[in-house]
Design an enzyme around this catalytic site. Structure first.
Site, PDB file in Angstrom:
ATOM      1  N   ASP A   2       0.817  -1.214   0.000  1.00  0.00           N
ATOM      2  CA  ASP A   2       0.000   0.000   0.000  1.00  0.00           C
ATOM      3  C   ASP A   2       0.852   1.266   0.000  1.00  0.00           C
ATOM      4  O   ASP A   2       1.911   1.306   0.628  1.00  0.00           O
ATOM      5  CB  ASP A   2      -0.899  -0.026   1.247  1.00  0.00           C
ATOM      6  CG  ASP A   2      -2.179   0.733   1.029  1.00  0.00           C
ATOM      7  OD1 ASP A   2      -2.350   1.328  -0.049  1.00  0.00           O
ATOM      8  OD2 ASP A   2      -3.018   0.729   1.950  1.00  0.00           O
ATOM      9  N   ASN A  50     -10.635  -3.399  -5.591  1.00  0.00           N
ATOM     10  CA  ASN A  50      -9.883  -2.435  -6.407  1.00  0.00           C
ATOM     11  C   ASN A  50     -10.543  -2.141  -7.768  1.00  0.00           C
ATOM     12  O   ASN A  50     -10.194  -1.170  -8.428  1.00  0.00           O
ATOM     13  CB  ASN A  50      -8.437  -2.898  -6.646  1.00  0.00           C
ATOM     14  CG  ASN A  50      -7.542  -2.727  -5.427  1.00  0.00           C
ATOM     15  OD1 ASN A  50      -6.605  -3.482  -5.222  1.00  0.00           O
ATOM     16  ND2 ASN A  50      -7.831  -1.726  -4.595  1.00  0.00           N
TER      17      ASN A  50
HETATM   18  C1  IPE Z   1      -1.083   0.198  -4.090  1.00  0.00           C
HETATM   19  O1  IPE Z   1      -1.208   1.369  -3.388  1.00  0.00           O
HETATM   20  C2  IPE Z   1      -2.225  -0.769  -3.928  1.00  0.00           C
HETATM   21  C3  IPE Z   1      -2.696  -1.370  -5.210  1.00  0.00           C
HETATM   22  C4  IPE Z   1      -3.954  -1.639  -5.432  1.00  0.00           C
HETATM   23  C5  IPE Z   1      -1.752  -1.700  -6.274  1.00  0.00           C
HETATM   24  P1  IPE Z   1      -2.437   2.377  -3.496  1.00  0.00           P
HETATM   25  O2  IPE Z   1      -2.795   2.582  -4.922  1.00  0.00           O
HETATM   26  O3  IPE Z   1      -3.538   1.900  -2.625  1.00  0.00           O
HETATM   27  O4  IPE Z   1      -1.802   3.699  -2.927  1.00  0.00           O
HETATM   28  P2  IPE Z   1      -2.476   4.797  -2.008  1.00  0.00           P
HETATM   29  O5  IPE Z   1      -3.137   4.100  -0.858  1.00  0.00           O
HETATM   30  O6  IPE Z   1      -3.474   5.531  -2.855  1.00  0.00           O
HETATM   31  O7  IPE Z   1      -1.345   5.661  -1.572  1.00  0.00           O
HETATM   32 MG    MG Z   2      -4.158   2.266  -0.697  1.00  0.00          MG
END
Ligand code: IPE
Ligand code: MG
Length: 222
Positions: A2, A50
Site C-alpha cells: 500500500d 480495487n
Molecule cells: C497500491 O497502493 C495498492 C494497489 C492496489 C496496487 P495504493 O494505490 O492503494 O496507494 P495509495 O493508498 O493511494 O497511496
Molecule cells: Mg491504498
C-alpha cells in the site's frame, strides 16, 4: 503493497507512476526474500474491491500485471522462484490469464513461492471454497458435513498448501486487514509501518523480521 498513490502524489507524479515504482520494490523484496531463505512470500497486488478505482488506473494495473508476471517468471525463475496467483479469474482479460498461466507453468518446480494475490478477497476465497466443496460432492450428505475438519476445509482454498502465515507487513500507515488472507492469518503477527510501499527497501524488510523475532522470543519466555 500500500501507498503507491501517495508516493506518486508527493512527487507530483501520476498514481500510475507510483504503481510502476511499486513493481520495482516488489522485484527487490522478492529477491531479498529468496536470498535470505524465505519459503513463501504472498503479496496483495489487486483486491476484489480495487475494481472500484477509475477505469484508467485499473487498466494500467492490469497491464502492469500482465507484463511483469511474465518478466518476474523469467527473472526470478533463475533464482528458483515459483510464481503462483491466488484469487478469482472472473473479470480478468484473456491476455492476463494467459500471462498467469505461462508464468505459473514456467516456474512450477521452483522451491520458493511468490504468491501474487490478484483479484483476491479473503471472504470471496472462503465462499469460493464452499462452492468448490459443493461441486466436489463433499457436502452431499449430513454425515460428511458433521465430520468436516478445518484441514478438510482448507483443502478447498485457492492454494491449500499455504501454511499458517507467520508475519503480515502492512505499509503506508494503514492498520487494517482489508480482506487479506482471512483464513490463513489466524495466528499471524502484524507489523505496521508508515513507509509507503515504493520506499519499502531491504532494510525495512529486515527491520520487520527483527520486530517479528523479538515478539516470538517474548512469547517463548516470560
Ligand atoms: C497500491 O497502493 C495498492 C494497489 C492496489 C496496487 P495504493 O494505490 O492503494 O496507494 P495509495 O493508498 O493511494 O497511496
Ligand atoms: Mg491504498
Amino acid at each position: 503493497m500500500d501507498g503507491n498513490g501517495r508516493w506518486a502524489k508527493m512527487r507530483g507524479l501520476s498514481r500510475t507512476a507510483g504503481h510502476t515504482k511499486g513493481v520495482e520494490t516488489l522485484r527487490t523484496i522478492a529477491k531479498k526474500c529468496y536470498d535470505i531463505g524465505v519459503k513463501n512470500l504472498i503479496v496483495y497486488a489487486f483486491s476484489t474491491e480495487n475494481w472500484n478505482r477509475p477505469k484508467l488506473e485499473v487498466d494500467h494495473l492490469m497491464k502492469l500485471l500482465s507484463k511483469h508476471i511474465v518478466n518476474f517468471a523469467e527473472e526470478l525463475g533463475d533464482r528458483k522462484v515459483r510464481i503462483k496467483t491466488i484469487g478469482t479469474r472472473d473479470g480478468l482479460s484473456p491476455q492476463l490469464i494467459a500471462a498467469i498461466d505461462k508464468a505459473e507453468q514456467a516456474t512450477k518446480n521452483n522451491p520458493m513461492t511468490l504468491y501474487i494475490a490478484l483479484n483476491y478477497g479473503g471472504r470471496r476465497e472462503i465462499v469460493d471454497a464452499v462452492k468448490k466443496m459443493s461441486h466436489d460432492g463433499a457436502l452431499n450428505n449430513l454425515d460428511k458435513i458433521d465430520q468436516l475438519t478445518e484441514d478438510d476445509f482448507a483443502h478447498y482454498l485457492y492454494a491449500s498448501e499455504i501454511p499458517n502465515v507467520d508475519l503480515i507487513i502492512r505499509t503506508s500507515g494503514e492498520e487494517r486487514i482489508s480482506n487479506f488472507l482471512l483464513w490463513q492469518s489466524a495466528y499471524s503477527e502484524y507489523v505496521f509501518t508508515d513507509t509507503l510501499w515504493p520506499d519499502f527497501d531491504e532494510t525495512c524488510l529486515i527491520n520487520a523480521f527483527e520486530e517479528y523475532t523479538t515478539r516470538n522470543i517474548r512469547k517463548g519466555g516470560v
